[in-house]
Design a protein around this motif. Structure first.
Motif, PDB file in Angstrom:
ATOM      1  N   ALA A  66      -5.007   6.050   6.329  1.00 24.98           N
ATOM      2  CA  ALA A  66      -4.288   5.728   7.376  1.00 24.98           C
ATOM      3  C   ALA A  66      -5.023   5.720   8.511  1.00 24.98           C
ATOM      4  O   ALA A  66      -5.748   6.727   8.710  1.00 24.98           O
ATOM      5  N   ILE A  67      -4.672   5.082   9.391  1.00 25.87           N
ATOM      6  CA  ILE A  67      -5.279   5.088  10.780  1.00 25.87           C
ATOM      7  C   ILE A  67      -4.496   4.653  11.763  1.00 25.87           C
ATOM      8  O   ILE A  67      -3.625   3.728  11.841  1.00 25.87           O
TER       9      ILE A  67
ATOM     10  N   PHE B 145      -7.741   7.974  14.868  1.00 18.25           N
ATOM     11  CA  PHE B 145      -8.031   9.093  14.129  1.00 18.25           C
ATOM     12  C   PHE B 145      -7.610   8.558  12.504  1.00 18.25           C
ATOM     13  O   PHE B 145      -6.741   7.437  12.323  1.00 18.25           O
ATOM     14  N   MET B 146      -7.999   9.159  11.425  1.00 14.98           N
ATOM     15  CA  MET B 146      -7.736   8.551  10.021  1.00 14.98           C
ATOM     16  C   MET B 146      -7.662   9.721   9.177  1.00 14.98           C
ATOM     17  O   MET B 146      -7.927  10.789   9.319  1.00 14.98           O
ATOM     18  N   HIS B 147      -6.802   9.532   8.002  1.00 15.06           N
ATOM     19  CA  HIS B 147      -6.758  10.315   7.053  1.00 15.06           C
ATOM     20  C   HIS B 147      -6.730   9.558   5.665  1.00 15.06           C
ATOM     21  O   HIS B 147      -5.882   8.650   5.389  1.00 15.06           O
ATOM     22  N   GLN B 148      -7.649  10.180   4.849  1.00 14.93           N
ATOM     23  CA  GLN B 148      -7.895   9.445   3.601  1.00 14.93           C
ATOM     24  C   GLN B 148      -6.806  10.065   2.606  1.00 14.93           C
ATOM     25  O   GLN B 148      -6.563  11.249   2.738  1.00 14.93           O
ATOM     26  N   MET B 149      -6.521   9.334   1.525  1.00 14.91           N
ATOM     27  CA  MET B 149      -5.961  10.003   0.586  1.00 14.91           C
ATOM     28  C   MET B 149      -6.253   9.150  -0.970  1.00 14.91           C
ATOM     29  O   MET B 149      -6.530   8.084  -1.382  1.00 14.91           O
ATOM     30  N   GLY B 150      -6.513  10.250  -1.807  1.00 16.26           N
ATOM     31  CA  GLY B 150      -6.713   9.893  -3.349  1.00 16.26           C
ATOM     32  C   GLY B 150      -5.473   9.955  -3.874  1.00 16.26           C
ATOM     33  O   GLY B 150      -5.329   9.546  -5.020  1.00 16.26           O
ATOM     34  N   GLY B 151      -4.494  10.378  -3.320  1.00 18.49           N
ATOM     35  CA  GLY B 151      -3.217  10.448  -3.940  1.00 18.49           C
ATOM     36  C   GLY B 151      -2.341   9.043  -3.957  1.00 18.49           C
ATOM     37  O   GLY B 151      -1.487   9.043  -3.113  1.00 18.49           O
ATOM     38  N   PHE B 152      -2.646   8.212  -4.901  1.00 17.27           N
ATOM     39  CA  PHE B 152      -2.280   6.735  -4.942  1.00 17.27           C
ATOM     40  C   PHE B 152      -2.214   6.711  -6.377  1.00 17.27           C
ATOM     41  O   PHE B 152      -3.171   7.005  -7.144  1.00 17.27           O
ATOM     42  N   LYS B 153      -1.692   5.431  -6.762  1.00 16.44           N
ATOM     43  CA  LYS B 153      -1.693   4.992  -7.989  1.00 16.44           C
ATOM     44  C   LYS B 153      -2.475   3.836  -8.397  1.00 16.44           C
ATOM     45  O   LYS B 153      -2.183   2.732  -7.790  1.00 16.44           O
ATOM     46  N   PRO B 154      -3.748   3.974  -8.609  1.00 19.20           N
ATOM     47  CA  PRO B 154      -4.786   2.904  -8.826  1.00 19.20           C
ATOM     48  C   PRO B 154      -3.974   1.459  -9.507  1.00 19.20           C
ATOM     49  O   PRO B 154      -4.286   0.575  -9.125  1.00 19.20           O
ATOM     50  N   SER B 155      -3.345   1.852 -10.587  1.00 18.76           N
ATOM     51  CA  SER B 155      -2.943   0.832 -11.517  1.00 18.76           C
ATOM     52  C   SER B 155      -1.995   0.004 -10.669  1.00 18.76           C
ATOM     53  O   SER B 155      -1.890  -1.196 -11.021  1.00 18.76           O
ATOM     54  N   LYS B 156      -1.031   0.615  -9.979  1.00 13.06           N
ATOM     55  CA  LYS B 156      -0.078  -0.204  -8.875  1.00 13.06           C
ATOM     56  C   LYS B 156      -0.956  -1.018  -7.899  1.00 13.06           C
ATOM     57  O   LYS B 156      -0.596  -2.076  -7.972  1.00 13.06           O
TER      58      LYS B 156
ATOM     59  N   ILE C 212       1.009  -1.250  -0.053  1.00  9.33           N
ATOM     60  CA  ILE C 212      -0.064  -0.135   0.027  1.00  9.33           C
ATOM     61  C   ILE C 212       0.836   1.325   0.019  1.00  9.33           C
ATOM     62  O   ILE C 212       0.879   2.066  -0.881  1.00  9.33           O
ATOM     63  N   ILE C 213       1.814   1.187   0.858  1.00  5.80           N
ATOM     64  CA  ILE C 213       2.658   2.421   0.941  1.00  5.80           C
ATOM     65  C   ILE C 213       3.331   2.736  -0.583  1.00  5.80           C
ATOM     66  O   ILE C 213       3.400   3.869  -1.109  1.00  5.80           O
ATOM     67  N   ASP C 214       3.659   1.757  -1.179  1.00  4.94           N
ATOM     68  CA  ASP C 214       4.439   1.783  -2.421  1.00  4.94           C
ATOM     69  C   ASP C 214       3.285   2.523  -3.503  1.00  4.94           C
ATOM     70  O   ASP C 214       3.809   2.781  -4.614  1.00  4.94           O
ATOM     71  N   THR C 215       2.212   2.396  -3.439  1.00  2.00           N
ATOM     72  CA  THR C 215       1.092   2.932  -4.463  1.00  2.00           C
ATOM     73  C   THR C 215       0.943   4.362  -4.019  1.00  2.00           C
ATOM     74  O   THR C 215       0.545   4.998  -4.961  1.00  2.00           O
ATOM     75  N   LEU C 216       1.538   5.042  -2.804  1.00  3.14           N
ATOM     76  CA  LEU C 216       1.233   6.350  -2.673  1.00  3.14           C
ATOM     77  C   LEU C 216       2.017   7.213  -3.357  1.00  3.14           C
ATOM     78  O   LEU C 216       3.280   6.935  -3.628  1.00  3.14           O
ATOM     79  N   ILE C 217       1.632   8.515  -3.738  1.00  2.00           N
ATOM     80  CA  ILE C 217       2.425   9.364  -4.290  1.00  2.00           C
ATOM     81  C   ILE C 217       3.409   9.857  -3.354  1.00  2.00           C
ATOM     82  O   ILE C 217       3.011   9.786  -1.812  1.00  2.00           O
ATOM     83  N   GLU C 218       4.343  10.456  -3.522  1.00  2.00           N
ATOM     84  CA  GLU C 218       5.415  10.814  -2.826  1.00  2.00           C
ATOM     85  C   GLU C 218       5.006  11.720  -1.664  1.00  2.00           C
ATOM     86  O   GLU C 218       5.512  11.376  -0.457  1.00  2.00           O
ATOM     87  N   PHE C 219       4.347  12.738  -1.816  1.00  2.00           N
ATOM     88  CA  PHE C 219       3.670  13.897  -0.788  1.00  2.00           C
ATOM     89  C   PHE C 219       3.120  13.009   0.358  1.00  2.00           C
ATOM     90  O   PHE C 219       3.267  13.414   1.556  1.00  2.00           O
ATOM     91  N   ASN C 220       2.386  11.905  -0.055  1.00  2.00           N
ATOM     92  CA  ASN C 220       1.722  11.372   0.887  1.00  2.00           C
ATOM     93  C   ASN C 220       2.403  10.008   1.622  1.00  2.00           C
ATOM     94  O   ASN C 220       2.239   9.906   2.778  1.00  2.00           O
ATOM     95  N   ARG C 221       3.372   9.470   0.903  1.00  2.00           N
ATOM     96  CA  ARG C 221       4.129   8.375   1.544  1.00  2.00           C
ATOM     97  C   ARG C 221       5.113   8.907   2.597  1.00  2.00           C
ATOM     98  O   ARG C 221       5.376   8.172   3.553  1.00  2.00           O
TER      99      ARG C 221
END
Ligand SMILES: Cc1cc2nc3c(=O)[nH]c(=O)nc-3n(C[C@H](O)[C@H](O)[C@H](O)COP(=O)(O)O)c2cc1C
Length: 197
Positions: free
Chosen positions: A154-155, A125-136, A68-77
């Motif tokens: 993230a939770i 607490f949670m933080h949702q992220m649209g910034g990831f690569k769905p294809s990955k 999952i970490i690897d799918t995230l864009i750098e800003f989110n990772r």
């Protein structure tokens, strides 16, 4: 850190207290709490009770987490790697007859909203992220064509902003803002403000 919503009208304390932090503590999330938050997700309403939501859980240190970490864009990772648990949210795009389910994203979002409030109730607490690569995500988890990766969240337990890399610290402390009622609740005509407020 507390960042309660500055409301005009009184609302439920869980909704008032909820926000999306990026600083998470190392404390693990108890299995019983994860069980209860996914129980809450399970009981969200959905069109024709199709329950199109699917979740892939990753606990820190596991293969699932690393994928999952690897799918995230750098800003989110950069900040999400602090979180003890990451979850990939997936929606089923089609119904039982293989026709498009037009509400799969809406329904899946409701499921996440239920889960979010249960998490708050559990002290998480949670933080949702649209910034990831769905294809990955599709590749790493062998997600078929009937399903779409929609969001990652993230939770965990919240921590002080100073756990974050410096560039995120100001954002963490920034004020939370929202639109006014006249921008989204209407009467008589689309765009015409409601007299309720
Ligand atoms: C669908 C969705 C996608 C989001 N994507 C990101 C993201 O990629 N990175 C991020 O840091 N925050 C992301 N957020 C968090 C929002 O920026 C945040 O919820 C919004 O600014 C409101 O702040 P609050 O949740 O603290 O009230 C996302 C939230 C949602 C619901």
């Amino acid at each position: 850190m507390e960042k309660p919503a500055k409301t005009k009208y009184d609302i439920h304390p869980l909704i008032k207290r909820r926000w999306s932090p990026r600083a998470f503590s190392d404390n693990i999330v108890e299995k019983e709490k994860l069980q209860r938050i996914f129980e809450a997700a399970r009981w969200a309403p959905s069109s024709f009770n199709q329950q199109p939501w699917k979740y892939i859980v990753g606990v820190k240190g596991s293969d699932s987490y690393n994928k999952i970490i690897d799918t995230l864009i750098e800003f989110n990772r950069q900040w999400a790697k602090l979180a003890p648990v990451l979850v990939m949210v997936i929606g089923k795009k089609v119904d039982q007859k293989n026709r498009p389910n037009l509400t799969y994203q809406y329904d899946t979002g409701q499921s996440v909203a239920y889960l979010t409030l249960q998490a708050m109730h559990e002290g998480l607490f949670m933080h949702q992220m649209g910034g990831f690569k769905p294809s990955k995500a599709s590749e790493y988890f062998s997600i078929d064509d009937e399903h779409d990766p929609i969001v990652v969240f993230a939770i965990g337990y919240i921590a002080s902003y100073d756990r974050l890399p410096e560039k995120y610290q100001e954002i963490e402390k920034a004020e939370r803002t929202r639109k006014n009622f006249d921008e989204f609740v209407f009467e008589n005509k689309f765009g015409k403000k409601s007299e309720i407020f």
